[in-house]
Structures are given as C-alpha cells and as structure tokens.
Design a protein around this motif. Structure first.
Motif, mmCIF file in Angstrom:
data_model
loop_
_atom_site.group_PDB
_atom_site.id
_atom_site.type_symbol
_atom_site.label_atom_id
_atom_site.label_comp_id
_atom_site.label_asym_id
_atom_site.label_seq_id
_atom_site.Cartn_x
_atom_site.Cartn_y
_atom_site.Cartn_z
ATOM 1 N N GLY A 6 0.307 25.893 32.300
ATOM 2 C CA GLY A 6 0.665 27.010 31.184
ATOM 3 C C GLY A 6 -0.321 27.998 31.095
ATOM 4 N N THR A 7 0.094 28.850 30.437
ATOM 5 C CA THR A 7 -0.867 30.314 30.138
ATOM 6 C C THR A 7 -0.456 30.699 28.912
ATOM 7 O OG1 THR A 7 -1.579 32.430 31.053
ATOM 8 C CG2 THR A 7 0.539 31.915 31.378
ATOM 9 N N SER A 8 -1.634 30.872 28.098
ATOM 10 C CA SER A 8 -1.442 31.916 26.981
ATOM 11 C C SER A 8 -1.947 33.269 27.276
ATOM 12 C CB SER A 8 -2.124 31.458 25.839
ATOM 13 O OG SER A 8 -2.528 32.383 24.990
ATOM 14 N N TRP A 9 -1.174 34.315 26.825
ATOM 15 C CA TRP A 9 -1.303 35.667 26.981
ATOM 16 C C TRP A 9 -2.343 36.136 26.196
ATOM 17 C CZ3 TRP A 9 4.165 37.612 28.120
ATOM 18 C CH2 TRP A 9 4.687 37.146 29.367
ATOM 19 N N LYS A 10 -2.857 35.350 25.236
ATOM 20 C CA LYS A 10 -3.487 35.826 23.926
ATOM 21 C C LYS A 10 -3.057 37.074 23.419
ATOM 22 C CE LYS A 10 -7.587 33.476 25.618
ATOM 23 N NZ LYS A 10 -8.892 32.997 25.560
ATOM 24 N N SER A 209 -11.632 29.128 32.358
ATOM 25 C CA SER A 209 -12.066 29.724 33.725
ATOM 26 C C SER A 209 -11.263 28.803 34.756
ATOM 27 C CB SER A 209 -13.543 29.755 33.509
ATOM 28 O OG SER A 209 -14.112 30.598 32.789
ATOM 29 N N VAL A 210 -10.090 28.479 34.713
ATOM 30 C CA VAL A 210 -9.290 27.666 35.821
ATOM 31 C C VAL A 210 -8.933 28.929 36.650
ATOM 32 C CG1 VAL A 210 -7.206 26.809 36.219
ATOM 33 C CG2 VAL A 210 -8.449 25.987 34.336
ATOM 34 N N ASN A 211 -8.950 28.800 37.959
ATOM 35 C CA ASN A 211 -8.470 29.891 38.895
ATOM 36 C C ASN A 211 -8.012 29.279 39.946
ATOM 37 O OD1 ASN A 211 -10.798 29.261 40.559
ATOM 38 N ND2 ASN A 211 -12.246 30.373 39.362
ATOM 39 N N GLN A 212 -7.622 29.918 41.035
ATOM 40 C CA GLN A 212 -6.985 29.312 42.281
ATOM 41 C C GLN A 212 -7.668 28.568 43.090
ATOM 42 O OE1 GLN A 212 -4.340 32.280 44.420
ATOM 43 N NE2 GLN A 212 -4.248 33.340 42.305
ATOM 44 N N ASP A 213 -9.165 28.771 42.920
ATOM 45 C CA ASP A 213 -10.134 27.963 43.702
ATOM 46 C C ASP A 213 -10.324 26.694 43.216
ATOM 47 O OD1 ASP A 213 -10.023 30.264 45.495
ATOM 48 O OD2 ASP A 213 -12.093 31.194 44.498
ATOM 49 N N VAL A 224 -6.748 13.984 33.596
ATOM 50 C CA VAL A 224 -6.219 15.433 33.592
ATOM 51 C C VAL A 224 -4.704 15.281 33.774
ATOM 52 C CG1 VAL A 224 -6.370 17.753 34.239
ATOM 53 C CG2 VAL A 224 -8.571 16.382 33.715
ATOM 54 N N ASP A 225 -3.725 15.836 32.817
ATOM 55 C CA ASP A 225 -2.497 15.922 33.279
ATOM 56 C C ASP A 225 -2.040 17.285 33.717
ATOM 57 O OD1 ASP A 225 -2.035 13.272 32.671
ATOM 58 O OD2 ASP A 225 -2.052 13.691 30.588
ATOM 59 N N GLY A 226 -2.716 18.260 33.470
ATOM 60 C CA GLY A 226 -2.408 19.674 33.780
ATOM 61 C C GLY A 226 -3.394 20.585 33.268
ATOM 62 N N LEU A 227 -3.141 21.906 33.493
ATOM 63 C CA LEU A 227 -4.123 22.947 33.268
ATOM 64 C C LEU A 227 -3.498 24.120 32.200
ATOM 65 C CD1 LEU A 227 -5.263 23.331 36.788
ATOM 66 C CD2 LEU A 227 -6.333 22.208 35.062
ATOM 67 N N PHE A 228 -4.392 24.453 31.617
ATOM 68 C CA PHE A 228 -4.077 25.635 30.452
ATOM 69 C C PHE A 228 -5.118 26.997 30.748
ATOM 70 C CE2 PHE A 228 -3.760 26.793 25.696
ATOM 71 C CZ PHE A 228 -2.840 27.729 25.858
ATOM 72 N N VAL A 229 -4.125 27.905 30.992
ATOM 73 C CA VAL A 229 -4.908 29.094 31.817
ATOM 74 C C VAL A 229 -4.850 30.244 31.124
ATOM 75 C CG1 VAL A 229 -5.295 30.224 34.178
ATOM 76 C CG2 VAL A 229 -4.308 27.798 33.985
ATOM 77 N N GLY A 230 -5.968 31.259 31.068
ATOM 78 C CA GLY A 230 -6.008 32.475 30.424
ATOM 79 C C GLY A 230 -5.623 33.375 31.673
ATOM 80 N N ARG A 231 -7.012 34.095 31.840
ATOM 81 C CA ARG A 231 -7.077 35.178 32.712
ATOM 82 C C ARG A 231 -6.249 35.146 34.306
ATOM 83 N NH1 ARG A 231 -13.110 35.193 32.928
ATOM 84 N NH2 ARG A 231 -12.322 33.147 32.233
ATOM 85 N N ALA A 232 -6.397 33.950 34.629
ATOM 86 C CA ALA A 232 -6.008 33.672 35.875
ATOM 87 C C ALA A 232 -4.479 33.813 35.862
ATOM 88 C CB ALA A 232 -6.534 32.341 36.776
ATOM 89 N N ALA A 233 -3.735 33.620 34.896
ATOM 90 C CA ALA A 233 -2.350 33.502 35.075
ATOM 91 C C ALA A 233 -1.824 34.786 34.306
ATOM 92 C CB ALA A 233 -1.833 32.381 34.620
ATOM 93 N N TRP A 234 -2.692 35.562 34.041
ATOM 94 C CA TRP A 234 -2.053 37.105 33.412
ATOM 95 C C TRP A 234 -1.302 37.848 34.239
ATOM 96 C CZ3 TRP A 234 -6.828 37.952 29.791
ATOM 97 C CH2 TRP A 234 -6.935 37.036 28.687
ATOM 98 N N GLU A 235 -1.549 37.796 35.459
ATOM 99 C CA GLU A 235 -0.723 38.477 36.592
ATOM 100 C C GLU A 235 0.274 37.412 37.166
ATOM 101 O OE1 GLU A 235 -0.792 41.674 37.271
ATOM 102 O OE2 GLU A 235 -2.422 42.165 36.033
#
Ligand code: PEP
Length: 254
Positions: A6-10, A209-213, A224-235
């Motif tokens: 998931g992502t929060s767009w803040k 700071s989750v990202n594709q790498d 860990v059951d999942g990731l919560f993402v900011g910047r790397a999912a805003w696009e």
C-alpha cells in the motif's frame, strides 16, 4: 495471509493528479493476476471520493484515510471522523504515523482512541509505530515500538485485533532524509511484534524508504506480511512495479 502493498500519498496530489493516477492504475491492473496480494491506496481526504469513484471498477484495490478523529461527529473544527472517512470510500484508517506524532501532538492515548473508533465502525485500523534514531542507537527500538503498539491496542479482544494492521516504520528510515532499514535491523523488531501480536492481528507491515530494489528482500524478512510505501509509489508505474514484486514474492512463497 495476503501480501499487503500500500501507499499513502501524504499531502500530495490535486484532484486531477489523483484521478489520473487511479484511472491509469485501474486500466493497468486490468485482468492482471493479483492473487494473494492486497493493494491499498491512502489518498488525502480531498481526493478520497474521487479515487473511490474510479477504483470501484477494481474492487481489489482498497482505500484508506490518513487519519481520523475518535469522535463520530461534533465541534472538532478541521477534523474528519471515521464515519465521514468511510462515507468517502475508506476501509482503512491510518493511525499514529510518526509525522502526526511529531508535528500534530498524536500520543499513545489518542492512537488508542482512534483505533477504537475505527474498529467501532467496522474499518481496518492501520497503526503505525516507529522509533527515532536516538532510541535505535540506545538499543531500545523494540521496547519503544512495543510500548506504542501495546498502548494503542490495550484491551482489544482477539476478534478486534483481527481488524488491525501494524506498520513498523522507523522514523530514521522514512522520507527524504531516511535510509531503508536493513534486514538485520528489522529482524529483532519484527520477531518481537510477531511474538507479541502473532497471527492475532491482520498483518505486520514494514515502511520506510521502500523501493523497487529493496522490496523483495524486505518481504522475505520473517514476520513481514507487506509493505507500506511513500515516495516509491507516488507515480503509478512505481506502485505497479511494487505490486509485481509482491505477486512474484507470493508465488515463490506459496
Ligand atoms: C512513510 O512516510 O510512511 C513512508 C513509508 O515514506 P517513504 O516510503 O517515502 O520513506
């Protein structure tokens, strides 16, 4: 248990940008196989209803709100209640993000009240916990986040805990100034959260700071059951790539 992504767009995106992102997301997801993956988006309040109108075409994507008041209605100028957030399309209520604790006076007690409000109205509560760098350096990360989680979740029944997600987001790992936590740094806190809340909560997520790498390695950490993402999912392309990583992780895992 699904892999949560998931992502929060803040405090980002105009209505036009939110619309564009969601239209593209729904189109790109198309009939993509998302088996075992649970995508979620947490837009700003202003965009929630707009995103909902579009995302309704792909009910696999669930929506959330970045905060909500503990009271249902009343004289709380500038606040949004859980029923209002749900009415606008949210199913998840994010609670206790470190930016809210740092800048807006969120405390363990207010997170407890907000979790109770979310659960009272049938929402999923996404409780964020995380320690500042000084606490990490003092070797107190685990004690600190357990105190935050235990305080916010005090007194909940097992049935209520099933509607709670916990996101461990070390403050030093999130945002522009952050660096992703390493798997070594995450093992202890996740083992402790797993031991304390185990399979009683809906899921344990990592954010910062989750990202594709690094997403694939982070998903492999025990607990860990999942990731919560900011910047790397805003696009939208970034979010789609992370969903692909979650799908790949799920298929190698099962
Ligand atoms: C966050 O602030 O909760 C977060 C995870 O942000 P980022 O991924 O940009 O570090």
């Amino acid at each position: 248990m699904p892999v949560w992504m998931g992502t929060s767009w803040k405090m980002n995106k105009t209505l036009a940008q939110a619309r564009d992102y969601t239209v593209r997301l729904v189109k790109e997801l198309g009939d993509r196989d998302l088996t075992g993956v649970q995508p979620f988006i947490i837009p700003p309040f202003t965009a929630l209803a707009t995103v909902r109108e579009i995302a309704v075409d792909d009910p696999r994507v669930i929506l959330g709100a970045q905060n909500a008041h503990w009271d249902d209605a009343g004289a709380w100028t500038g606040e949004i209640s859980v029923p209002q957030a749900l009415d606008a399309g949210a199913r998840i209520i994010e609670i206790g993000h470190s930016e809210r604790r740092q800048h807006f006076g969120e405390t363990i007690e207010t997170t407890r009240l907000k979790v109770a409000a979310a659960l009272r109205h049938g929402a999923l509560a996404l409780l964020c916990v995380g320690e500042p760098a000084e606490v990490r350096d003092a070797g107190r990360s685990t004690a600190y986040i357990l105190e935050q989680a235990e305080g916010a979740l005090a007194g909940l029944s097992d049935e209520q805990l099933r509607s709670v997600l916990i996101a461990y987001e070390p403050i030093w790992a999130i945002g522009e100034a952050g660096r992703p936590a390493t798997p070594e740094e995450l093992r202890g806190p996740f083992a402790a959260l797993r031991e304390r809340f185990g399979d009683r909560v809906r899921g344990l997520l990592y954010g910062g700071s989750v990202n594709q790498d690094n997403a694939s390695d982070l998903l492999r950490i025990d607990g860990v059951d999942g990731l919560f993402v900011g910047r790397a999912a805003w696009e939208v392309e970034g979010f789609l790539a992370l969903l692909d990583i979650a799908t790949a992780h799920n298929s190698t895992d099962s």
